[in-house]
Each structure stands twice: as structure tokens, then as C-alpha cells.
Design an enzyme around this catalytic site. Structure first.
Site, PDB file in Angstrom:
ATOM      1  N   SER A  28      43.453  49.085  38.519  1.00  0.00           N
ATOM      2  CA  SER A  28      44.353  48.099  39.129  1.00  0.00           C
ATOM      3  C   SER A  28      45.481  48.821  39.848  1.00  0.00           C
ATOM      4  O   SER A  28      46.305  49.496  39.213  1.00  0.00           O
ATOM      5  CB  SER A  28      44.952  47.184  38.067  1.00  0.00           C
ATOM      6  OG  SER A  28      46.071  46.514  38.621  1.00  0.00           O
ATOM      7  N   HIS A  31      40.658  47.493  42.068  1.00  0.00           N
ATOM      8  CA  HIS A  31      41.131  46.166  41.648  1.00  0.00           C
ATOM      9  C   HIS A  31      42.492  45.874  42.282  1.00  0.00           C
ATOM     10  O   HIS A  31      43.447  46.640  42.115  1.00  0.00           O
ATOM     11  CB  HIS A  31      41.251  46.125  40.125  1.00  0.00           C
ATOM     12  CG  HIS A  31      41.545  44.777  39.549  1.00  0.00           C
ATOM     13  ND1 HIS A  31      40.581  43.812  39.340  1.00  0.00           N
ATOM     14  CD2 HIS A  31      42.709  44.227  39.135  1.00  0.00           C
ATOM     15  CE1 HIS A  31      41.131  42.730  38.809  1.00  0.00           C
ATOM     16  NE2 HIS A  31      42.434  42.941  38.681  1.00  0.00           N
ATOM     17  N   ASP A  64      45.506  43.159  42.574  1.00  0.00           N
ATOM     18  CA  ASP A  64      46.120  41.998  41.937  1.00  0.00           C
ATOM     19  C   ASP A  64      47.048  41.292  42.915  1.00  0.00           C
ATOM     20  O   ASP A  64      48.086  41.824  43.306  1.00  0.00           O
ATOM     21  CB  ASP A  64      46.912  42.442  40.697  1.00  0.00           C
ATOM     22  CG  ASP A  64      46.000  42.796  39.541  1.00  0.00           C
ATOM     23  OD1 ASP A  64      45.144  41.964  39.200  1.00  0.00           O
ATOM     24  OD2 ASP A  64      46.142  43.901  38.994  1.00  0.00           O
ATOM     25  N   MET A  74      49.501  38.225  43.595  1.00  0.00           N
ATOM     26  CA  MET A  74      50.360  37.294  42.837  1.00  0.00           C
ATOM     27  C   MET A  74      51.359  36.623  43.762  1.00  0.00           C
ATOM     28  O   MET A  74      51.862  37.267  44.694  1.00  0.00           O
ATOM     29  CB  MET A  74      51.110  38.054  41.747  1.00  0.00           C
ATOM     30  CG  MET A  74      50.204  38.884  40.842  1.00  0.00           C
ATOM     31  SD  MET A  74      51.127  39.603  39.484  1.00  0.00           S
ATOM     32  CE  MET A  74      49.860  40.621  38.718  1.00  0.00           C
ATOM     33  N   HIS A  86      41.661  40.097  42.769  1.00  0.00           N
ATOM     34  CA  HIS A  86      41.970  39.119  41.727  1.00  0.00           C
ATOM     35  C   HIS A  86      43.117  38.241  42.238  1.00  0.00           C
ATOM     36  O   HIS A  86      44.257  38.696  42.336  1.00  0.00           O
ATOM     37  CB  HIS A  86      42.366  39.899  40.452  1.00  0.00           C
ATOM     38  CG  HIS A  86      42.790  39.065  39.305  1.00  0.00           C
ATOM     39  ND1 HIS A  86      43.343  39.617  38.164  1.00  0.00           N
ATOM     40  CD2 HIS A  86      42.741  37.728  39.079  1.00  0.00           C
ATOM     41  CE1 HIS A  86      43.629  38.658  37.301  1.00  0.00           C
ATOM     42  NE2 HIS A  86      43.284  37.499  37.837  1.00  0.00           N
ATOM     43  N   MET A  95      45.750  35.530  41.967  1.00  0.00           N
ATOM     44  CA  MET A  95      46.579  34.753  41.033  1.00  0.00           C
ATOM     45  C   MET A  95      47.568  33.960  41.875  1.00  0.00           C
ATOM     46  O   MET A  95      48.788  34.202  41.850  1.00  0.00           O
ATOM     47  CB  MET A  95      47.288  35.709  40.052  1.00  0.00           C
ATOM     48  CG  MET A  95      46.335  36.346  39.058  1.00  0.00           C
ATOM     49  SD  MET A  95      46.999  37.829  38.262  1.00  0.00           S
ATOM     50  CE  MET A  95      46.498  39.051  39.460  1.00  0.00           C
ATOM     51  N   MET A 103      40.581  37.635  30.864  1.00  0.00           N
ATOM     52  CA  MET A 103      41.924  38.218  30.761  1.00  0.00           C
ATOM     53  C   MET A 103      42.244  38.504  29.295  1.00  0.00           C
ATOM     54  O   MET A 103      42.101  37.622  28.435  1.00  0.00           O
ATOM     55  CB  MET A 103      42.987  37.247  31.314  1.00  0.00           C
ATOM     56  CG  MET A 103      42.914  36.952  32.799  1.00  0.00           C
ATOM     57  SD  MET A 103      43.009  38.406  33.865  1.00  0.00           S
ATOM     58  CE  MET A 103      44.629  39.076  33.424  1.00  0.00           C
ATOM     59  N   ASP A 152      40.332  42.465  31.780  1.00  0.00           N
ATOM     60  CA  ASP A 152      41.556  42.849  32.488  1.00  0.00           C
ATOM     61  C   ASP A 152      42.777  42.645  31.593  1.00  0.00           C
ATOM     62  O   ASP A 152      43.060  41.505  31.190  1.00  0.00           O
ATOM     63  CB  ASP A 152      41.675  41.983  33.752  1.00  0.00           C
ATOM     64  CG  ASP A 152      42.813  42.380  34.675  1.00  0.00           C
ATOM     65  OD1 ASP A 152      43.534  43.347  34.376  1.00  0.00           O
ATOM     66  OD2 ASP A 152      42.966  41.696  35.711  1.00  0.00           O
TER      67      ASP A 152
HETATM   68  C1  DX5 Z   1      47.675  41.375  35.142  1.00  0.00           C
HETATM   69  C2  DX5 Z   1      46.724  42.038  36.109  1.00  0.00           C
HETATM   70  C3  DX5 Z   1      46.107  43.290  35.591  1.00  0.00           C
HETATM   71  C4  DX5 Z   1      47.064  44.389  35.276  1.00  0.00           C
HETATM   72  C5  DX5 Z   1      46.448  45.324  34.295  1.00  0.00           C
HETATM   73  O1  DX5 Z   1      48.032  40.133  35.661  1.00  0.00           O
HETATM   74  O2  DX5 Z   1      45.673  41.139  36.433  1.00  0.00           O
HETATM   75  O3  DX5 Z   1      45.095  43.743  36.494  1.00  0.00           O
HETATM   76  O4  DX5 Z   1      47.475  45.109  36.395  1.00  0.00           O
HETATM   77  O5  DX5 Z   1      47.374  46.290  33.942  1.00  0.00           O
HETATM   78  P1  DX5 Z   1      47.292  47.120  32.585  1.00  0.00           P
HETATM   79  O6  DX5 Z   1      45.975  47.851  32.612  1.00  0.00           O
HETATM   80  O7  DX5 Z   1      48.471  48.010  32.660  1.00  0.00           O
HETATM   81  O8  DX5 Z   1      47.351  46.130  31.450  1.00  0.00           O
HETATM   82 ZN    ZN Z   2      43.867  41.791  37.616  1.00  0.00          ZN
END
Ligand code: DX5
Ligand code: ZN
Length: 220
Positions: A8, A33, A35, A37, A66, A68, A137, A175
């Protein structure tokens, strides 16, 4: 079989994101990956399709994006055009999950569906025929560096059984809080792909190959 590792980039150095993506690619990442948001669906703001497009030339590995964000439908085309290979959405992000997944498939992108810790497996059963990836998750989405929720392991096992019953090759990805120890638990529960931010990026670029190898071997 060794799990797919999808670092990620939320844990990367955002000032040198292109170099970071190239570095994890060279260090053995299978997927990248991303993320996304919106500060609304989850309490954090990250990146949009413009950044995904800018990163695309830095790796030929699949971009595992991903989402969100809510609403999600108005942004699907932009992420597909930016070069996403997998687009994963949360059932809570829009009123018509089935239609959203059909739209993603229509762009020639692999649709994924995500289960939050508080979302039951039943939420995805009616759409399993449409997806190429289920993401479980193991933290509440929004931030890297949170602790792995062991309470989600039985959910992974339940999703594994559903996937096996389809006879289709659907990735089961996990994740949140994945490290060499929790990676083993996830693979034992049926996961085939592991997202990891903190565990891959700790120590800087010279450590990425060892960090990725540790996740792969812990899970194989
Ligand atoms: C959280 C993200 C994850 C996050 C994982 O909302 O979807 O992908 O970056 O980070 P770690 O591996 O540090 O928990
Ligand atoms: Zn993620």
C-alpha cells in the site's frame, strides 16, 4: 503457493511517489495497492485519478485500486482511464453495488468488493459472480499503521468457502495490520493476496526486498 503481495503506497514517501512505486516493483511487489480516500466515506484524504495516471509509467505491475469514496460511481471511469487494473468498492459506497461492479467490468477492469470489519459476508454473496477479488479489511479503513483485527479471521474462512463454491479463481485479499506474523494467519484462513503498508515501507528503499520476502515466506 506464496501469496500475492500488494504494497500500500499510503505508507510511501509522497514526495517521491514515482520512485517509491518503481522501488517496490523492483523489490518484488506483485500488485501496487492504491488507497483512495475522500475525507467523507473515511476520515482521511489521499489521492485521486490524476496521481494514479502520473504513477502508471513507473510500474507495469497491476494497479490494485481501493476506492474508499462515496459516491463512487462518478469516479469509476476516471480511475479506469488512469490505468487501474482492479477497482475495489465498498457495498456502503453507493446504492447499487451490482450496477457499480457491472460498470467497472464494462471498462475492462477487474471488479473487487470490500468487506469492512462491521460488514457481514452476506453483503457480497449476491455479487460474487461479478467480482475477481474480495478484499477483507482487518482494520477500519482510513489509516495505515493500525492493529490487525483477529476477529476477521473467521470471516476470511467464510469467504474462502464461498469462493471455492463458485469454482472461479477469485482473489481473497486482506488489508490492514498485515505483518509476517499476521500474514501467516491470513494465509491459513484462505487469503491469496496480502496488502501491507507499514510492513513493506519500514526501513526505507534498501529494506523493501527483504520486507516483501518476509511477507511472502511467512505466508507460503
Ligand atoms: C486502510 C488502507 C490500508 C492501509 C494498510 O484504510 O486500506 O491499505 O494502508 O496499512 P498497514 O499495512 O500499515 O495497516
Ligand atoms: Zn487499502
Amino acid at each position: 503457493m506464496a501469496p500475492i503481495i500488494s504494497p500500500s503506497i499510503l505508507s510511501a514517501d509522497f514526495a517521491t511517489l514515482g520512485a517509491e512505486v518503481a522501488a517496490i516493483d523492483a523489490a518484488g511487489a506483485d500488485f501496487i495497492h492504491v488507497d483512495v480516500m475522500d475525507g467523507h466515506f473515511v476520515p482521511n484524504l489521499t489521492i485521486g485519478p490524476g496521481v494514479v495516471k502520473a504513477l502508471r509509467p513507473h510500474s507495469a505491475k497491476p494497479f490494485d485500486v481501493h476506492l474508499m469514496i462515496s459516491p463512487v460511481d462518478p469516479y469509476l471511469k476516471a480511475f479506469a482511464d488512469a490505468g487501474a487494473n482492479i477497482l475495489s468498492v465498498h457495498p456502503e459506497a453507493g446504492p447499487h453495488l451490482h450496477r457499480t461492479l457491472q460498470t467497472i467490468a464494462g471498462f475492462g477492469v477487474t471488479p473487487g468488493v470490500v468487506l469492512n470489519p462491521g460488514t457481514p459476508v452476506a453483503a457480497i454473496e449476491p455479487v460474487l459472480d461479478l467480482v475477481g477479488l474480495v478484499l477483507v479489511m482487518t482494520v477500519n479503513p482510513g489509516f495505515g499503521g493500525q492493529s490487525f483485527l483477529e476477529s476477521q479471521l473467521p470471516k476470511m474462512e467464510a469467504v474462502r468457502r464461498l469462493i471455492d463454491a463458485t469454482g472461479r479463481d477469485i482473489h481473497l485479499e486482506v488489508d490492514g495490520g498485515v505483518n509476517p506474523q499476521t500474514a501467516q494467519q491470513c494465509v491459513n484462513a484462505g487469503a491469496t493476496a496480502l496488502v501491507a503498508g507499514t510492513a513493506v515501507f519500514k526501513g526505507g528503499p534498501s529494506a523493501y526486498a527483504d520486507n516483501i520476502a518476509a511477507l511472502k515466506s511467512a505466508g507460503s
